[in-house]
Design a protein around this motif. Structure first.
Motif, short mmCIF file in Angstrom:
data_model
loop_
_atom_site.label_atom_id
_atom_site.label_comp_id
_atom_site.label_asym_id
_atom_site.label_seq_id
_atom_site.Cartn_x
_atom_site.Cartn_y
_atom_site.Cartn_z
N VAL A 173 0.85 -1.19 0.00
CA VAL A 173 0.00 0.00 0.00
C VAL A 173 0.89 1.24 0.00
N GLY A 174 0.67 2.09 -0.98
CA GLY A 174 1.45 3.32 -1.09
C GLY A 174 2.79 3.13 -1.78
N ALA A 175 3.14 1.90 -2.10
CA ALA A 175 4.41 1.64 -2.78
C ALA A 175 4.32 2.05 -4.24
N THR A 176 5.44 2.37 -4.81
CA THR A 176 5.51 2.76 -6.22
C THR A 176 6.02 1.59 -7.04
N VAL A 177 5.33 1.33 -8.14
CA VAL A 177 5.76 0.27 -9.04
C VAL A 177 7.07 0.71 -9.68
N PRO A 178 8.10 -0.15 -9.68
CA PRO A 178 9.38 0.22 -10.30
C PRO A 178 9.20 0.57 -11.78
N GLU A 179 9.93 1.58 -12.24
CA GLU A 179 9.86 1.99 -13.65
C GLU A 179 10.20 0.82 -14.56
N SER A 180 11.23 0.07 -14.18
CA SER A 180 11.64 -1.06 -15.00
C SER A 180 12.27 -2.14 -14.12
N ILE A 181 12.33 -3.34 -14.67
CA ILE A 181 13.08 -4.42 -14.01
C ILE A 181 13.94 -5.08 -15.07
N GLU A 182 15.01 -5.66 -14.61
CA GLU A 182 15.93 -6.35 -15.49
C GLU A 182 15.55 -7.82 -15.55
N ILE A 183 15.28 -8.31 -16.76
CA ILE A 183 14.90 -9.71 -16.94
C ILE A 183 15.76 -10.28 -18.06
N ASP A 184 16.53 -11.30 -17.71
CA ASP A 184 17.41 -11.94 -18.68
C ASP A 184 18.31 -10.92 -19.38
N GLY A 185 18.85 -9.98 -18.61
CA GLY A 185 19.76 -8.99 -19.15
C GLY A 185 19.09 -7.88 -19.95
N GLU A 214 17.33 -2.68 2.66
CA GLU A 214 16.22 -1.69 2.76
C GLU A 214 15.73 -1.34 1.35
N ARG A 215 16.67 -1.10 0.44
CA ARG A 215 16.28 -0.78 -0.95
C ARG A 215 15.54 -1.96 -1.58
N TYR A 216 16.03 -3.17 -1.33
CA TYR A 216 15.37 -4.37 -1.85
C TYR A 216 13.95 -4.48 -1.29
N ALA A 217 13.78 -4.22 -0.01
CA ALA A 217 12.46 -4.32 0.61
C ALA A 217 11.50 -3.32 -0.04
N ASP A 218 11.96 -2.10 -0.30
CA ASP A 218 11.12 -1.11 -0.97
C ASP A 218 10.78 -1.56 -2.38
N ARG A 219 11.75 -2.12 -3.06
CA ARG A 219 11.51 -2.60 -4.43
C ARG A 219 10.53 -3.77 -4.44
N ILE A 220 10.65 -4.66 -3.46
CA ILE A 220 9.73 -5.79 -3.34
C ILE A 220 8.31 -5.29 -3.14
N ALA A 221 8.13 -4.26 -2.32
CA ALA A 221 6.79 -3.68 -2.12
C ALA A 221 6.24 -3.17 -3.45
N GLY A 222 7.10 -2.54 -4.26
CA GLY A 222 6.67 -2.08 -5.58
C GLY A 222 6.33 -3.22 -6.51
N LEU A 223 7.10 -4.29 -6.44
CA LEU A 223 6.81 -5.47 -7.26
C LEU A 223 5.49 -6.11 -6.83
N ASP A 224 5.25 -6.14 -5.53
CA ASP A 224 3.97 -6.67 -5.03
C ASP A 224 2.80 -5.83 -5.54
N ARG A 225 3.01 -4.53 -5.57
CA ARG A 225 1.97 -3.62 -6.09
C ARG A 225 1.71 -3.93 -7.57
N ALA A 226 2.79 -4.14 -8.33
CA ALA A 226 2.64 -4.48 -9.75
C ALA A 226 1.89 -5.80 -9.90
N LEU A 227 2.22 -6.79 -9.08
CA LEU A 227 1.54 -8.08 -9.14
C LEU A 227 0.05 -7.94 -8.84
N ALA A 228 -0.28 -7.09 -7.89
CA ALA A 228 -1.69 -6.87 -7.56
C ALA A 228 -2.44 -6.33 -8.77
N HIS A 229 -1.82 -5.42 -9.50
CA HIS A 229 -2.46 -4.86 -10.70
C HIS A 229 -2.55 -5.91 -11.82
#
Length: 136
Positions: free
Chosen positions: A20-32, A81-96
């Motif tokens: 809740v309130g997390a920001t979806v990451p602009e991009s993620i790296e997948i297979d380079g 800490e940065r990973y935890a914030d990013r995970i929250a954003g990824l969870d937000r993306a998954l919810a959508h």
């Protein structure tokens, strides 16, 4: 990182509503390759089912990778800490990404279960079953 700090971060990550309130990451790296995650999430409804499924799988894989780095103590506290914030954003993306398909599938399953219960009720009321519940 101390064990207590790691546990606190993992509790934060695994808590329901952590995104809740997390920001979806602009991009993620997948297979380079960089994938524009926030853009894809914004237009998730227009993505075909196969693309959405593949994207969900990739996002879950990235989430697992980041979480395991924290669990296995592979990173310092600041990075964790940065990973935890990013995970929250990824969870937000998954919810959508999960919403539309899951709602439709859940509704269909509920409708089928209701129909089956109704048919069973009608069969019992008519007396079309014996005492053991078997159809005559």
């Amino acid at each position: 990182m101390r064990e207590q700090e790691r546990r606190a971060l993992l509790d934060r990550i695994d808590r329901e509503g952590a995104s809740v309130g997390a920001t979806v990451p602009e991009s993620i790296e997948i297979d380079g390759e960089s994938v524009p995650l926030s853009d894809l999430v914004r237009r998730a409804e227009s993505l075909d089912a196969d693309r959405r499924t593949a994207l969900r799988t990739q996002v879950r894989r990235e989430r697992t990778r980041l979480r395991e780095a924290i669990v296995d103590d592979q990173v310092d506290h600041e990075t964790a800490e940065r990973y935890a914030d990013r995970i929250a954003g990824l969870d937000r993306a998954l919810a959508h990404l999960d919403t539309d398909d899951d709602i439709e599938a859940t509704a269909r399953a509920a409708e089928q279960a209701d129909r089956k219960r109704w048919q069973s009720f009608v069969t019992r009321v008519r007396g079309d079953e014996d005492a053991d519940g078997r159809a005559r």
